[in-house]
Design an enzyme around this catalytic site. Structure first.
Site, short mmCIF file in Angstrom:
data_model
loop_
_atom_site.label_atom_id
_atom_site.label_comp_id
_atom_site.label_asym_id
_atom_site.label_seq_id
_atom_site.Cartn_x
_atom_site.Cartn_y
_atom_site.Cartn_z
N TYR A 136 0.86 -0.98 -0.05
CA TYR A 136 -0.03 0.00 -0.13
C TYR A 136 0.84 1.20 -0.08
O TYR A 136 0.72 2.08 -0.57
CB TYR A 136 -0.74 -0.08 1.01
CG TYR A 136 -1.80 1.13 1.42
CD1 TYR A 136 -2.78 1.51 0.77
CD2 TYR A 136 -1.44 1.85 2.60
CE1 TYR A 136 -3.63 2.86 0.54
CE2 TYR A 136 -2.30 3.12 2.91
CZ TYR A 136 -3.32 3.42 1.85
OH TYR A 136 -4.02 4.39 2.19
N ALA A 137 1.75 1.30 0.95
CA ALA A 137 2.57 2.52 0.97
C ALA A 137 3.34 2.63 -0.14
O ALA A 137 3.60 3.97 -0.72
CB ALA A 137 3.59 2.20 2.28
N CYS A 138 3.92 1.67 -0.93
CA CYS A 138 4.71 1.73 -2.16
C CYS A 138 3.88 2.38 -3.09
O CYS A 138 4.41 3.27 -3.95
CB CYS A 138 5.41 0.41 -2.41
SG CYS A 138 6.74 0.01 -1.33
N LEU A 188 -10.07 1.92 14.66
CA LEU A 188 -11.24 2.59 15.31
C LEU A 188 -12.50 1.52 15.00
O LEU A 188 -13.28 1.36 16.26
CB LEU A 188 -11.60 3.89 14.84
CG LEU A 188 -12.50 4.52 15.77
CD1 LEU A 188 -11.99 5.49 16.88
CD2 LEU A 188 -13.52 5.32 15.10
N ALA A 189 -12.74 1.29 13.87
CA ALA A 189 -13.76 0.42 13.65
C ALA A 189 -13.73 -0.91 14.20
O ALA A 189 -14.70 -1.33 14.73
CB ALA A 189 -14.04 0.45 12.05
N GLY A 207 0.40 -3.82 21.24
CA GLY A 207 -0.29 -2.54 20.82
C GLY A 207 0.59 -1.14 21.26
O GLY A 207 0.14 -0.30 21.59
N GLN A 210 2.77 3.85 17.85
CA GLN A 210 2.19 4.75 18.36
C GLN A 210 1.57 5.51 17.08
O GLN A 210 2.09 5.47 15.92
CB GLN A 210 3.24 5.80 18.89
CG GLN A 210 3.73 5.38 20.11
CD GLN A 210 4.99 6.15 20.70
OE1 GLN A 210 5.94 5.63 20.20
NE2 GLN A 210 4.69 6.92 21.48
N SER A 289 4.94 0.12 11.17
CA SER A 289 5.27 1.30 11.61
C SER A 289 5.36 1.66 12.80
O SER A 289 4.39 1.29 13.66
CB SER A 289 5.15 2.70 10.54
OG SER A 289 3.64 2.59 10.96
#
Length: 320
Positions: A136-138, A188-189, A207, A210, A289
């Site tokens: 996704y990031a790439c 969140l969902a 978890g 950050q 990340s």
């Protein structure tokens, strides 16, 4: 994509929006109507994407196609027809921070330059190819580079938006309620789903990652400023986030559990959270990340925008 979440605006539209909104459902990669719609518009805002972390591993090809290849016609038609483009990217393009490669007790980890992310300076550091989570990031970074190149070589007027975890009412989906019964939505969902079903919130690898969260209403104000101030927004990449709303994912889970108990009147679970591995939750090939703190200098300088809503307030609004 359907118009379900905006049905109250289009079917039928409220009086003040009558004649102002039309909804066209089409596939941006192969529908001949796309160029005509772009030609009719003064501005194109591209939000089309597959952007759910669970898909990065399980649907890497779809993820790459939707975020890069399928977006090519949108950029092409805007450039060829001299139409302004606001393109939505992601804070994921930053990847891992420089600080994540230092030992945990290293004093430089506390220096802002090693974790605060700046649009035109911070490097984009991804994991190895076998970690398909970075598909996704790439893809998002490459389409950013294409948009920027179209601006440099062909004069495309563009603004790139890098959202940092926009949250609020009506976001994402709750599996089996307002979306497919299968799949894992964003955090969140995902946590909301657990709270509604009175299930423990699952913390991936403890978890410890950050994140910062910004209220959707604040974020939309930022986008409106981009729309209304092309001379100050064109050619820029903007972080849109709230560095004051920084928490670990564990802290977010604890805060959401507390807020949900307040707004629902239900007592918290005896075991509100459980730890799971990234492999168990997302599948083989997941990576994460560590920390994402947006530098807000540029958007404040160019557009005078700063986020306003504290995290606890926006969680109450979202969960009510």
């Amino acid at each position: 994509v359907y118009c379900d979440k905006i049905r109250h605006l289009v079917d039928p539209p409220p009086p003040h929006l009558a004649g102002r909104i039309s909804f066209h459902r089409l596939n941006i990669k192969n529908d001949s109507r796309l160029e005509g719609l772009i030609k009719m518009a003064d501005l194109t805002i591209n939000l089309a994407a597959i952007c759910t972390p669970a898909d990065y591993n399980t649907r890497p090809l779809d993820t790459i196609y939707s975020n890069f290849i399928d977006a090519l016609p949108v950029v092409k038609y805007c450039s060829e027809n001299s139409k302004r483009l606001i393109h939505f990217s992601t804070c994921e393009v930053y990847g891992k921070t420089i600080g994540s490669f230092l030992p945990k007790d290293h004093p430089l980890r506390k220096e802002a330059e090693f974790y605060v992310l700046t649009e035109d300076e911070s490097p984009c550091i991804f994991g190895p190819i076998v970690k398909q989570r970075w598909s996704y990031a790439c893809a998002k970074q490459l389409i950013e580079r294409l948009v920027f190149a179209e601006g440099a070589e062909n004069g495309l007027e563009f603004t790139i938006v890098r959202p940092f975890n926009w949250i609020g009412p009506r976001m994402d989906f709750i599996p089996g309620v307002d979306g497919p019964s299968e799949g894992v939505p964003r955090v969140l969902a995902c946590f909301s789903n657990n709270l509604l079903r009175r299930e423990p919130l699952k913390l991936v690898d403890g978890g410890e990652s950050q994140r910062t969260f910004v209220y959707i209403k604040d974020a939309i104000e930022a986008v409106l400023l981009m729309i209304e101030n092309p001379a100050r927004a064109n050619g820029h990449i903007f972080n849109v986030g709230n560095p004051d709303n920084e928490v670990t994912v564990r802290e977010l889970a604890e805060m959401m559990t507390e807020v949900y108990a307040k707004v629902s009147g239900e007592p918290p679970l005896e075991q509100p959270v459980i730890d799971v591995s990234a492999k168990e939750f997302y599948g083989e090939g997941y990576d994460d990340s560590d920390k994402r703190i947006p530098d807000m200098t540029l958007i404040n300088k160019q557009l005078g925008w700063n986020p306003k809503t504290p995290l606890k307030d926006l969680l109450e609004t979202t969960l009510t």
